[in-house]
Design a protein around this motif. Sequence first.
Motif, mmCIF file in Angstrom:
data_model
loop_
_atom_site.group_PDB
_atom_site.id
_atom_site.type_symbol
_atom_site.label_atom_id
_atom_site.label_comp_id
_atom_site.label_asym_id
_atom_site.label_seq_id
_atom_site.Cartn_x
_atom_site.Cartn_y
_atom_site.Cartn_z
ATOM 1 N N HIS A 140 3.667 -6.358 -1.297
ATOM 2 C CA HIS A 140 3.518 -6.063 0.136
ATOM 3 C C HIS A 140 4.698 -5.245 0.659
ATOM 4 O O HIS A 140 4.514 -4.327 1.466
ATOM 5 C CB HIS A 140 3.388 -7.362 0.930
ATOM 6 N N ASP A 156 3.499 3.019 3.000
ATOM 7 C CA ASP A 156 2.763 3.338 4.227
ATOM 8 C C ASP A 156 3.599 4.188 5.182
ATOM 9 O O ASP A 156 3.088 5.117 5.829
ATOM 10 C CB ASP A 156 2.338 2.060 4.948
ATOM 11 N N SER A 164 -3.569 -0.861 0.295
ATOM 12 C CA SER A 164 -3.117 -0.642 1.669
ATOM 13 C C SER A 164 -3.614 0.689 2.196
ATOM 14 O O SER A 164 -3.295 1.743 1.643
ATOM 15 C CB SER A 164 -1.587 -0.695 1.741
ATOM 16 N N ARG A 196 -5.581 -3.701 5.116
ATOM 17 C CA ARG A 196 -4.934 -4.030 3.853
ATOM 18 C C ARG A 196 -5.671 -5.206 3.213
ATOM 19 O O ARG A 196 -6.110 -6.120 3.903
ATOM 20 C CB ARG A 196 -3.457 -4.373 4.036
#
Length: 266
Positions: A12, A19, A121, A128
């Motif tokens: 993550h 991102d 993602s 996500r």
Amino acid sequence: MPDYHDDLRLAHVLADAADAVTMDRFKALDLKVETKPDMTPVSEADKAAEELIRGHLHRARPRDAILGEEYGIEGTGPRRWVIDPIDGTKNYVRGVPVWATLISLMEAGEDGFQPVVGVVSAPALNRRWWAAKGSGAYTGRSLTSATRLQVSKVERIADASFAYSSLTGWEEQGRLDGFLDLTRACWRTRGYGDFWPYMMVAEGSVDICAEPELSLWDMAANAIVVQEAGGRFTSLDGVDGPGGGNGAASNGALHRELLGYLNQRY
């Protein structure tokens, strides 16, 4: 069973970093795009995102190997991170928001390397999805704000929604007739493409999907999400996992029939 929570948390963090890079250059008028030897596009954002992820992994998991679409394989051992910095680069460079960063951890076992963690993602969609082996699959904004995923319960091809990417590869492999027969037999067909059909299979909004030609980085993260949502992910030959060079995903109940159509040869 091993606990992959720390690896999932790291995935993550990697996705958050990627991102930020990809969204910063999405729809940029000066985005630099090149053509690779296989005639597919690669943007500066693809390269920057993969470099950033590799840098994080070098610090956080120095013993693990890394395989990425843009910079290949480095390292050896029983754990391998597999990265597609932008799955859907053609969409990305045209300003279409359907693209995602795919991050997976694979571990060696009796059946070769298999994914044990996956994060998909899609920041331009504000979505996500993620999964870890034995822990289920989820979608949401964070590990603490998530909804568990579950595949559909559709049991008949005539009631199924089928998602695919394009017709080209099916024709090249001599599978086009079977593919077309499948589209005629299904209730609904849509060409969503790339990572999204697999996530919709995991969510239960699509029942079956398949692609005739894929690389490991296209499939590893998708496979673990589908599997942990209760579905099946195999090659077109029916071998479980993402290592077959193509992919078929379903809610499980429809899988044998899905493969039957796609393996018709005329």
